[in-house]
Write a protein that holds these residues in place. Structure first.
Motif, mmCIF file in Angstrom:
data_model
loop_
_atom_site.group_PDB
_atom_site.id
_atom_site.type_symbol
_atom_site.label_atom_id
_atom_site.label_comp_id
_atom_site.label_asym_id
_atom_site.label_seq_id
_atom_site.Cartn_x
_atom_site.Cartn_y
_atom_site.Cartn_z
ATOM 1 N N GLU A 100 0.849 -1.199 0.000
ATOM 2 C CA GLU A 100 0.000 0.000 0.000
ATOM 3 C C GLU A 100 0.881 1.244 0.000
ATOM 4 O OE1 GLU A 100 -3.357 -0.004 -0.127
ATOM 5 O OE2 GLU A 100 -3.364 -2.197 -0.202
ATOM 6 N N GLU A 101 0.256 2.370 -0.339
ATOM 7 C CA GLU A 101 0.953 3.657 -0.274
ATOM 8 C C GLU A 101 1.189 4.013 1.188
ATOM 9 O OE1 GLU A 101 2.339 5.493 -2.527
ATOM 10 O OE2 GLU A 101 1.664 4.280 -4.195
ATOM 11 N N PRO A 102 2.209 4.641 1.551
ATOM 12 C CA PRO A 102 3.344 5.149 0.778
ATOM 13 C C PRO A 102 4.471 4.134 0.620
ATOM 14 C CG PRO A 102 3.565 5.916 3.021
ATOM 15 C CD PRO A 102 2.290 5.096 2.960
ATOM 16 N N THR A 114 5.595 3.394 -2.996
ATOM 17 C CA THR A 114 6.374 4.491 -3.582
ATOM 18 C C THR A 114 7.812 4.459 -3.075
ATOM 19 O OG1 THR A 114 4.376 5.830 -3.699
ATOM 20 C CG2 THR A 114 6.477 6.987 -3.880
ATOM 21 N N ILE A 115 7.978 4.215 -1.800
ATOM 22 C CA ILE A 115 9.328 4.136 -1.231
ATOM 23 C C ILE A 115 10.093 2.958 -1.828
ATOM 24 C CG2 ILE A 115 10.620 3.696 0.903
ATOM 25 C CD1 ILE A 115 8.334 5.202 2.371
#
Length: 199
Positions: A71-73, A76-77
């Motif tokens: 899941e975000e974040p 993205t990381i």
């Protein structure tokens, strides 16, 4: 992955990797020939921090490859960290050798560290022949150990990929990273497993 034709753009990562290997020899030689007893503690701390950072980035790259829907974040990381991981598939060995054989790809991966060690040894021998000293056998082996520590996780992942098989609806299983290779039945898989064991 997706299949794409090899063009000049796909040769760039392999060529850049070779250039990077040779460029990394210079700072590695400087590191190895420096007198450890005369270095500042902050220099040693920075070196240790970069080593830990390299390992952490590789581990986060492994987390990205795990079959979990992040899941975000976090996704993205992990995607951002994947850019800095030592992803050996970026070399595009298939394009360099004009064959889409996973055995060739794994063999090239296995040869990268020994090739780097040979290049470093050649540089040391050339410098010694020209009269420069400062790199003895212990420091040379320390340098090799440092590089091996940095690329250890990436090479280990590449060596274990032939053992990661996924079941298919037809009752057979194939290698997760290369579904075209049937596990335990094809000669390619036999070679991959052999290279994985030897590596």
């Amino acid at each position: 992955g997706e299949c794409a034709e090899c063009g000049d753009a796909q040769l760039v990562p392999g060529i850049l990797s070779v250039l990077l290997i040779f460029l990394m020899i210079i700072p590695l030689y400087m590191y190895a020939s420096a007198d450890v007893s005369k270095q500042h503690l902050t220099t040693v701390s920075v070196g240790l921090t970069f080593g830990q950072l390299a390992c952490m980035v590789q581990i986060l790259g492994v987390f990205r490859d795990i079959d979990i829907e992040w899941e975000e974040p976090i996704i993205t990381i992990l995607n951002f960290m994947k850019l800095f991981a030592f992803d050996l598939d970026l070399i595009k060995a298939q394009c360099l050798f004009k064959t889409d054989n996973p055995v060739v790809g794994l063999f090239v991966t296995l040869c990268m560290l020994p090739a780097f060690v040979v290049a470093l040894a050649c540089m040391v021998l050339i410098l010694r022949a020209s009269g420069k000293k400062g790199l003895n056998l212990d420091r040379f082996l320390n340098s090799v150990g440092l590089v091996a520590l940095v690329v250890y996780i990436s090479i280990t992942i590449a060596l274990l990929e032939p053992f990661h098989c996924l079941a298919s609806p037809n009752g057979k299983s194939s290698v997760a990273s290369d579904p075209g290779v049937v596990c335990w039945e094809s000669s390619q898989h036999t070679w991959l497993v052999g290279l994985g064991i030897i590596g």
